[in-house]
Design an enzyme around this catalytic site. Structure first.
Site, short mmCIF file in Angstrom:
data_model
loop_
_atom_site.label_atom_id
_atom_site.label_comp_id
_atom_site.label_asym_id
_atom_site.label_seq_id
_atom_site.Cartn_x
_atom_site.Cartn_y
_atom_site.Cartn_z
N SER A 142 0.07 -1.56 0.47
CA SER A 142 -0.21 -0.22 0.37
C SER A 142 0.58 1.39 0.31
CB SER A 142 -1.17 -0.06 0.89
OG SER A 142 -1.75 1.17 1.46
N TYR A 155 -1.78 -0.10 10.71
CA TYR A 155 -2.57 -1.22 8.98
C TYR A 155 -0.64 -0.85 8.32
CZ TYR A 155 -4.44 -1.22 4.11
OH TYR A 155 -4.17 -1.64 2.78
#
Ligand SMILES: NC(=O)c1ccc[n+]([C@@H]2O[C@H](COP(=O)([O-])OP(=O)(O)OC[C@H]3O[C@@H](n4cnc5c(N)ncnc54)[C@H](OP(=O)(O)O)[C@@H]3O)[C@@H](O)[C@H]2O)c1
Length: 248
Positions: A142, A155
């Site tokens: 990501s 995350y």
């Protein structure tokens, strides 16, 4: 050279979002696709139906990847469906949770690492006997792994772990001709990033991107087909940014 005819691919989290788009794109390129889902069985059924309606080949396969033995169970089911050989694994299933450092709980932290890091790690481990020369493993990283966006520290740490694993896996598996890479999307309009559907979320997203629209799942799928294919035969150990030029 992007043809995946005769190849079998497993896409985790293929019931929705980016995984769904990747499953459809791999099938369009000719692969037989195993459509993994966690709880959204109806959605997985509709992906399988869409692939078959277009003349492709697909089956659904279930497993809870938050459970410690989830990857082991999934690998057993994949072996039962596909036999001895898996050409492509896209370990896409993931969860996110926006929270400040103060708000982050131990339970949320553990869940994030269980689904986003432990599951792909042990799925690769359990599928190792099925990989061979030319197999391609694609993990999902990501933008958050390299940029501080949106109160996503826990995350983001899971995606930083993915970037690290890619290098170690690629190094260890190269002598068997197995390539391992990751794709790092920016903001993509899915259930996970539904803030991108709000005006404020859209403005935030466009403000950090070179390209001025919000990405759709299909914008990510082409990179997965590329990494799965022979066109990427000399690409391994890399994280490919697919983010419209975010945070340049
Ligand atoms: N969307 C973004 O902006 C963005 C940006 C960068 C990276 N990513 C990464 O891209 C990947 C896909 O994200 P997305 O936006 O497409 O997410 P999504 O729309 O929320 O879909 C998540 C998928 O993961 C599966 N999944 C979640 N928890 C699971 C569990 N415990 N067991 C089995 N399957 C589970 C879901 O399956 P069921 O619904 O069947 O349970 C679903 O198919 C993730 O790794 C995410 O971190 C997304």
């Amino acid at each position: 050279m992007t043809s995946l005819t005769g190849k079998t691919a497993l896409v985790t989290g293929a019931s929705r979002g980016i995984g769904r788009a990747i499953a459809l794109a791999l099938a369009k390129a000719g692969a037989r696709v195993l459509v993994h889902f966690g709880s959204a069985e109806d959605a997985a059924d509709s992906v399988v139906e869409a692939i078959r309606a277009a003349g492709g080949s697909a089956e659904k396969v279930a497993a809870d990847l938050r459970a410690a033995d989830g990857p082991h169970e999934l690998a057993k089911r994949v072996r039962a469906l596909a036999g001895d050989r898996l050409d492509v694994l896209v370990a896409n299933a993931g969860i996110s949770k926006a929270a400040t450092i103060e708000e982050t709980t131990v339970e949320d932290f553990d869940d994030l690492f269980a689904v986003n890091v432990r599951a792909p790690y042990f799925l690769v481990q359990q599928l190792l006997p099925m990989f061979g020369d030319g197999s391609s493993v694609v993990l999902l990283s990501s933008l958050a792994a390299r940029s501080a966006v949106n109160n996503l520290s826990a995350y983001a740490a899971t995606k930083g772990a993915i970037d690290t694993l890619v290098r170690h896996f690629a190094s260890a598996l190269g002598e068997r001709g197995i390539r391992v890479n990751a794709i790092a999307p920016g903001v993509v309009e899915t259930d996970m990033s539904n803030f991108a559907k709000t005006d404020a979320g859209r403005d935030f997203t466009l403000g950090m991107q070179a390209l001025k629209r919000v990405a759709q799942p299909d914008d990510i799928a082409g990179a997965a087909v590329f990494l799965a294919s022979d066109l990427a035969r000399w690409v391994t150990g890399d994280t490919l940014r697919v983010d419209g030029g975010s945070k340049l």
